[in-house]
Design a protein around this motif. Structure first.
Motif, PDB file in Angstrom:
ATOM      1  N   PHE A   2       0.840  -1.190   0.000  1.00 28.45           N
ATOM      2  CA  PHE A   2       0.000   0.000   0.000  1.00 28.45           C
ATOM      3  C   PHE A   2       0.877   1.243   0.000  1.00 28.45           C
ATOM      4  O   PHE A   2       1.826   1.344   0.769  1.00 28.45           O
ATOM      5  CB  PHE A   2      -0.906  -0.014   1.236  1.00 28.45           C
ATOM      6  N   LYS A   3       0.580   2.191  -0.866  1.00 28.67           N
ATOM      7  CA  LYS A   3       1.389   3.398  -1.015  1.00 28.67           C
ATOM      8  C   LYS A   3       0.700   4.564  -0.309  1.00 28.67           C
ATOM      9  O   LYS A   3      -0.289   5.092  -0.808  1.00 28.67           O
ATOM     10  CB  LYS A   3       1.610   3.704  -2.490  1.00 28.67           C
ATOM     11  N   ASN A   4       1.234   4.939   0.881  1.00 20.20           N
ATOM     12  CA  ASN A   4       0.615   6.038   1.618  1.00 20.20           C
ATOM     13  C   ASN A   4       1.428   7.326   1.519  1.00 20.20           C
ATOM     14  O   ASN A   4       1.136   8.297   2.201  1.00 20.20           O
ATOM     15  CB  ASN A   4       0.365   5.661   3.077  1.00 20.20           C
ATOM     16  N   ASN A   5       2.443   7.336   0.644  1.00 22.19           N
ATOM     17  CA  ASN A   5       3.236   8.539   0.401  1.00 22.19           C
ATOM     18  C   ASN A   5       2.998   8.968  -1.040  1.00 22.19           C
ATOM     19  O   ASN A   5       3.386   8.277  -1.977  1.00 22.19           O
ATOM     20  CB  ASN A   5       4.725   8.255   0.628  1.00 22.19           C
ATOM     21  N   ILE A   6       2.325  10.106  -1.196  1.00 19.19           N
ATOM     22  CA  ILE A   6       1.935  10.580  -2.524  1.00 19.19           C
ATOM     23  C   ILE A   6       2.684  11.861  -2.836  1.00 19.19           C
ATOM     24  O   ILE A   6       2.685  12.810  -2.038  1.00 19.19           O
ATOM     25  CB  ILE A   6       0.414  10.833  -2.585  1.00 19.19           C
ATOM     26  N   PHE A   7       3.316  11.871  -4.020  1.00 22.23           N
ATOM     27  CA  PHE A   7       4.027  13.068  -4.468  1.00 22.23           C
ATOM     28  C   PHE A   7       3.524  13.480  -5.839  1.00 22.23           C
ATOM     29  O   PHE A   7       3.185  12.642  -6.677  1.00 22.23           O
ATOM     30  CB  PHE A   7       5.538  12.816  -4.530  1.00 22.23           C
ATOM     31  N   LYS A 131       2.317   7.535   9.048  1.00 22.24           N
ATOM     32  CA  LYS A 131       1.631   8.794   8.750  1.00 22.24           C
ATOM     33  C   LYS A 131       1.650   9.046   7.238  1.00 22.24           C
ATOM     34  O   LYS A 131       2.707   9.004   6.609  1.00 22.24           O
ATOM     35  CB  LYS A 131       2.346   9.937   9.474  1.00 22.24           C
ATOM     36  N   PRO A 132       0.498   9.301   6.624  1.00 22.21           N
ATOM     37  CA  PRO A 132       0.484   9.586   5.185  1.00 22.21           C
ATOM     38  C   PRO A 132       1.203  10.901   4.868  1.00 22.21           C
ATOM     39  O   PRO A 132       1.177  11.850   5.657  1.00 22.21           O
ATOM     40  CB  PRO A 132      -0.992   9.697   4.834  1.00 22.21           C
ATOM     41  N   VAL A 133       1.839  10.936   3.703  1.00 20.08           N
ATOM     42  CA  VAL A 133       2.556  12.118   3.227  1.00 20.08           C
ATOM     43  C   VAL A 133       1.965  12.534   1.885  1.00 20.08           C
ATOM     44  O   VAL A 133       1.696  11.701   1.026  1.00 20.08           O
ATOM     45  CB  VAL A 133       4.069  11.821   3.066  1.00 20.08           C
ATOM     46  N   LEU A 134       1.768  13.837   1.736  1.00 16.26           N
ATOM     47  CA  LEU A 134       1.372  14.421   0.453  1.00 16.26           C
ATOM     48  C   LEU A 134       2.374  15.522   0.156  1.00 16.26           C
ATOM     49  O   LEU A 134       2.565  16.421   0.982  1.00 16.26           O
ATOM     50  CB  LEU A 134      -0.053  14.981   0.526  1.00 16.26           C
TER      51      LEU A 134
END
Length: 183
Positions: A2-7, A131-134
């Protein structure tokens, strides 16, 4: 995985930070992290500042001073004066104590922090957390950015003027999904 780091990545001024701001406001998210504020004219900036990401919530992006200025140049020369200390002190501080936030903002990661090793370690630490990152990642190659791009838990959206509304909807949907899984 699961990818919780979005750039987001893309050309200057295409709307990457606007997408982040819209997602934060649409979901009324409590955020932490950092954003970059600029001084000068688009494509001809003369200074960059590290500011609290909470400025996305309240619209106050005016907290610029010599203390949080990490890059400046005189007379539009190509020679930037870089203050690594701003990244290693203020940047690290802005990425610490993230527990109360719903999401961490990193807007933007680029080239100026290439030798800010404490800051880079903090970025990796946050990306390794639950913690998710945007964030925004500069559309260029360097060892720091490439290491982030190559992570299995990072999803990157390329933003153009033609697809920015579609990318906004995808990112909004992805963040909703990530946050529902966290609850």
């Amino acid at each position: 995985m699961f990818k919780n780091n979005i750039f987001l990545t893309g050309s200057i001024g295409v709307g990457k930070s606007t997408i982040i701001r819209k997602v934060i406001n649409q979901l009324s998210l409590h955020v932490c992290g950092f954003s970059v504020d600029r001084e000068g004219k688009k494509n001809n900036w003369n200074a960059f500042y590290l500011v609290e990401a909470s400025s996305f919530n309240n619209g106050d992006r005016s907290k610029k001073s010599k203390y949080n200025r990490f890059a400046c140049r005189k007379d539009n020369s190509k020679n930037w004066e870089i203050s690594i200390q701003v990244f290693n002190e203020i940047g690290v501080q802005l990425l610490t104590n993230i527990d109360d936030a719903e999401i961490v903002i990193m807007d933007e990661l680029g080239r100026f922090e290439l030798t800010a090793y404490q800051f880079q370690q903090k970025v990796y630490e946050v990306l390794n957390s639950d913690k998710p990152v945007l964030g925004v990642i500069k559309d260029e190659s360097n060892p720091f950015l490439d290491k982030i791009r190559n992570r299995k838990d990072v999803q990157i959206f390329s933003v153009t003027s033609e697809n920015r509304e579609e990318v906004y909807k995808k990112v909004l949907s992805q963040i909703k999904l990530i946050l529902s899984i966290k609850e």
